[in-house]
Design a protein around this motif. Sequence first.
Motif, short mmCIF file in Angstrom:
data_model
loop_
_atom_site.label_atom_id
_atom_site.label_comp_id
_atom_site.label_asym_id
_atom_site.label_seq_id
_atom_site.Cartn_x
_atom_site.Cartn_y
_atom_site.Cartn_z
N HIS A 69 0.86 -3.70 2.68
CA HIS A 69 0.40 -4.17 1.60
C HIS A 69 1.87 -4.76 0.85
N TRP A 146 -7.93 -9.18 -1.41
CA TRP A 146 -8.72 -8.56 -2.41
C TRP A 146 -8.37 -8.89 -3.90
N ASP A 221 -15.63 -4.48 3.06
CA ASP A 221 -15.29 -3.39 2.75
C ASP A 221 -16.64 -2.33 2.37
N HIS A 224 -17.58 -1.17 -0.72
CA HIS A 224 -17.80 -1.97 -1.84
C HIS A 224 -19.20 -2.69 -1.99
N HIS A 248 -13.15 -3.35 6.38
CA HIS A 248 -12.51 -2.28 5.83
C HIS A 248 -13.33 -0.92 5.89
N ASP A 293 -9.67 1.59 5.60
CA ASP A 293 -9.04 1.31 4.24
C ASP A 293 -9.60 2.63 3.51
N TYR A 395 -2.09 5.88 -9.47
CA TYR A 395 -3.05 5.82 -7.98
C TYR A 395 -1.90 5.88 -6.76
C1 LRH Z 1 -9.74 -2.33 -3.13
C2 LRH Z 1 -9.14 -2.13 -1.71
C3 LRH Z 1 -8.38 -3.33 -1.18
C4 LRH Z 1 -7.14 -2.74 -0.69
C5 LRH Z 1 -6.93 -1.66 -1.79
C6 LRH Z 1 -6.12 -0.56 -1.33
O1 LRH Z 1 -10.58 -1.51 -3.74
O2 LRH Z 1 -10.50 -1.87 -0.94
O3 LRH Z 1 -8.86 -3.66 0.33
O4 LRH Z 1 -6.07 -3.70 -1.06
O5 LRH Z 1 -8.39 -1.13 -1.67
#
Ligand code: LRH
Length: 396
Positions: A69, A146, A221, A224, A248, A293, A395
Amino acid sequence: MAADRELAERAFRVLDDFRIEIPSWGFANTGTRFGKFIQDAAALTIAEKFSDAAEVNRLTGSTSTMALHVLWDLPNGLADAPAVQALEKQYGIRAGSINPNLFQNQEYKYGSLCNPSAEIRARAVDHMLLSIEIAKQLNSRDISLWLPDGSNYPGTQSIRHRIAWLEEALQESHRHLVPGQRLLVEYKPFEPAFYHTDIADWGMALHLAKAAGPQAKVLVDTGHHYASQNIEQIVAWLIHTNMLGGFHFNDRRYADDDLTLGSIDPYQVFRIFHEIHAASVEGLPLDVAFMIDQSHNLKGKIEAMVQTVVSAQELWLKAALVDRGQLDALQKKCDLISAEELFRSAFWQDVRPLVAEWRAARNLPVDPLCALRESGYVEKITKERSSRQSSGGSYA
Ligand code: LRH
Ligand code: MN
């Protein structure tokens, strides 16, 4: 005997080819808006995240890449790339998908690529181009986007104007991709926005990916989706339209809970894997990145990651062993009971002995979680890291 041999060989081929990418943030202290419970063994540095990823790969044999990230793992942008390349060599783990971060900066309060301010949109596009440049430097194929963008109250934003700005930004980003690179567009129905989210579902993500260009695909994901959505049907559509770029994986009971894969609904993952296997057996062009994820707020992070990969290996093999020829015939005859019984029994078969046999044959620990405990790795990193852990907070 021959049948068992044939089955084992088939299982070994399936498991040899199985790869799933682990998220660097899965090793870091994470929490919810109500707080974060600090773990002494949590990774604080990118080096520690590579070390933990190498341990998971040593134990499972399926996780040779780690998603990064940008703001969390390369806070200095391109300047951090050489250090990451050195860690790749040191730990034998490749940098995987590069995740731009357009959800932390204060200026993104009303959006990033969809912000009404052309200036702020331009800065957000700059971050996309930086992420693409970092991926080039690290030879990473996927830029996994995202966007938290959206609004909280009706009438406060023009949903249509934001679509046009987003199309522009993704087209501009796509123009900077080099051959072989992919832009993965991830959708999410809500959170942190609670009235409208600019990329809220698979249809919106598919349209935006197509509008961006041929190297853009959709990322699913599993967390989601609304509880009542049929995720494997969405996967079937994305395969049919050749727009499925990756996953994800995680699990959930309510919303985007980011729990460990298969912990709540393993049958969901099995049904998704079935769609992938069925399409590949039919020779459809598939180029799907499997990624995890999750945020391990309460479980030990290494244990949770090992658990996740083990579950994924087992569910992937279960789905691979569905007798597709027979299922196809039963589906064509609409022999509902026999088709469902064949499908369900594939899910219920215990493949753990086969997976253990594969691990032994590949000099991997037969019981990865047990081997982790015997390795003393968690105790070692706890000693090394506990003194630096700060108190809770938000977070990540
Ligand atoms: C957003 C998400 C995205 C990431 C984050 C850690 O909910 O799924 O893929 O960047 O979580
Ligand atoms: Mn995700």
